[in-house]
Design an enzyme around this catalytic site. Sequence first.
Site, mmCIF file in Angstrom:
data_model
loop_
_atom_site.group_PDB
_atom_site.id
_atom_site.type_symbol
_atom_site.label_atom_id
_atom_site.label_comp_id
_atom_site.label_asym_id
_atom_site.label_seq_id
_atom_site.Cartn_x
_atom_site.Cartn_y
_atom_site.Cartn_z
ATOM 1 N N THR A 54 -0.869 1.805 6.784
ATOM 2 C CA THR A 54 -0.770 0.548 6.097
ATOM 3 C C THR A 54 -0.518 -0.594 7.053
ATOM 4 O O THR A 54 -0.124 -0.454 7.945
ATOM 5 C CB THR A 54 0.592 0.801 5.317
ATOM 6 O OG1 THR A 54 0.692 -0.606 4.562
ATOM 7 C CG2 THR A 54 1.786 1.037 5.934
ATOM 8 N N GLY A 55 -0.822 -1.691 6.474
ATOM 9 C CA GLY A 55 -1.090 -2.871 7.367
ATOM 10 C C GLY A 55 -2.367 -3.634 7.231
ATOM 11 O O GLY A 55 -3.159 -3.719 6.345
ATOM 12 N N ARG A 57 -14.728 -6.359 -0.648
ATOM 13 C CA ARG A 57 -14.062 -6.032 0.725
ATOM 14 C C ARG A 57 -13.553 -4.757 0.532
ATOM 15 O O ARG A 57 -12.637 -4.448 -0.544
ATOM 16 C CB ARG A 57 -12.798 -7.068 0.958
ATOM 17 C CG ARG A 57 -12.224 -6.770 2.193
ATOM 18 C CD ARG A 57 -10.819 -6.157 2.118
ATOM 19 N NE ARG A 57 -9.876 -6.148 3.056
ATOM 20 C CZ ARG A 57 -9.052 -5.375 3.238
ATOM 21 N NH1 ARG A 57 -8.731 -4.649 2.402
ATOM 22 N NH2 ARG A 57 -8.226 -5.442 4.434
ATOM 23 N N GLY A 105 -5.939 -4.012 7.428
ATOM 24 C CA GLY A 105 -6.764 -3.074 7.200
ATOM 25 C C GLY A 105 -8.149 -3.538 8.180
ATOM 26 O O GLY A 105 -8.715 -2.724 8.726
ATOM 27 N N ASP A 122 -9.240 -0.450 5.363
ATOM 28 C CA ASP A 122 -9.085 0.863 6.060
ATOM 29 C C ASP A 122 -8.497 2.004 5.382
ATOM 30 O O ASP A 122 -9.017 3.077 5.512
ATOM 31 C CB ASP A 122 -7.963 0.612 7.212
ATOM 32 C CG ASP A 122 -6.315 0.400 6.420
ATOM 33 O OD1 ASP A 122 -6.448 -0.461 5.816
ATOM 34 O OD2 ASP A 122 -5.587 1.137 6.709
ATOM 35 N N THR A 166 0.888 -1.268 0.084
ATOM 36 C CA THR A 166 0.044 -0.141 -0.272
ATOM 37 C C THR A 166 0.860 1.254 -0.106
ATOM 38 O O THR A 166 1.949 1.106 0.697
ATOM 39 C CB THR A 166 -0.679 0.038 1.260
ATOM 40 O OG1 THR A 166 -1.866 -1.181 1.304
ATOM 41 C CG2 THR A 166 -1.620 1.203 1.527
HETATM 42 N N1 ASP Z 1 -4.188 -1.573 4.710
HETATM 43 C C1 ASP Z 1 -4.601 -2.405 3.481
HETATM 44 C C2 ASP Z 1 -5.838 -2.957 3.375
HETATM 45 O O1 ASP Z 1 -6.018 -3.604 4.309
HETATM 46 C C3 ASP Z 1 -3.449 -3.106 2.993
HETATM 47 C C4 ASP Z 1 -2.037 -2.936 3.257
HETATM 48 O O2 ASP Z 1 -1.520 -1.708 3.925
HETATM 49 O O3 ASP Z 1 -1.174 -3.595 2.991
HETATM 50 O O4 ASP Z 1 -6.645 -2.730 2.502
#
Ligand code: ASP
Length: 338
Positions: A237-238, A214, A240, A217, A186
Amino acid sequence: MKWITTFVILLHLRNHVTNADIEPIVLVHGGAGTISDDRIPGKYLGSKLAARVGYQVLMNNGSVLDAVEEAVRIMESDSNFNAGFGSVLNYEGFIEMDASIMDGKTMKAGCVAGVQDILHPISLARRVMDKSKHNFLVGEGMVKFAFSEGIEILSPPGQLVTQQAIDALEIWKENNARFDIGEGGTVGAVAIDKNGNIAAATSTGGVIGKEPGRVGDTAIIGAGTYADNNVAGISVTGDGDTIMKVALALDIVKRMDYLGNDINRAASDALDAMTTKLEGTAGIVAIDMMGNIGIAFNSKQMSWAYQRKNIIAYGVRKGEHLEELLPDEQVLDEIAND
Ligand code: ASP
């Protein structure tokens, strides 16, 4: 009574801080996750370039919104990241992207989710902020809005899908993987200008193998993106599905605002609290109202980069902080005149 007076004066001071010493910065991330060694050079390059382009926009009298939008657009065009071209695929093999942007001065925001066949969802989010009456558009209405704004919807569809994304989904299915963020990728950016204006933007293809429909976040103000000139700007990021339950970006900003925590303390406490209570990890980049930088993650890695003056700093691994000195304008002029 005395206490009330002091409190009011403090509030007053806080809202009228003169930002004379603020050094403009553009800080970006290219996603939290587990990044294999062979993928790291591409992350370094892409995130450094994005920070440089964003900074250039700021130096050429662009606004902080222009700077974060441009920085994100660079990474949306780069298949080293999970946004725009090269986004991860959902379970059925399609790309569905989310993005959001926020202006810390006006607190205006623009959000889009489930975007298909648009190279720069961040610019669509910016148009939603600037041109629509609302904060968040999805579905058919969002597509009509994009069309009316002259944003190109790629035809034939599927042009943002890369071979790497196809292979990754196949491997993911073979391994019967659960919904984790894998390499991540992301992208996001936060910027501050010399007047203390802050903006933040985030864009993603989401998580690999996700169920169609889906939304993560990244599209959500207070979870994936937040900006308030009086406190800070943040891009997250992470994982979500976890991040949105704790409204991570807003949690960090409110810790700073109500508890007086500095940016790094607020970020690490909020990340710890999230991961202790729920499964899932995350990373953030942030800039506070005085121009202090926060870079924090409890995932294994997160790629990030920033430009401040003629210094580019970047890293991926925990504790890594690499720096490069760019030639300043004067040196470039001398080279050009030689
Ligand atoms: N936060 C993003 C999501 O869940 C994914 C990511 O940041 O890698 O869509």
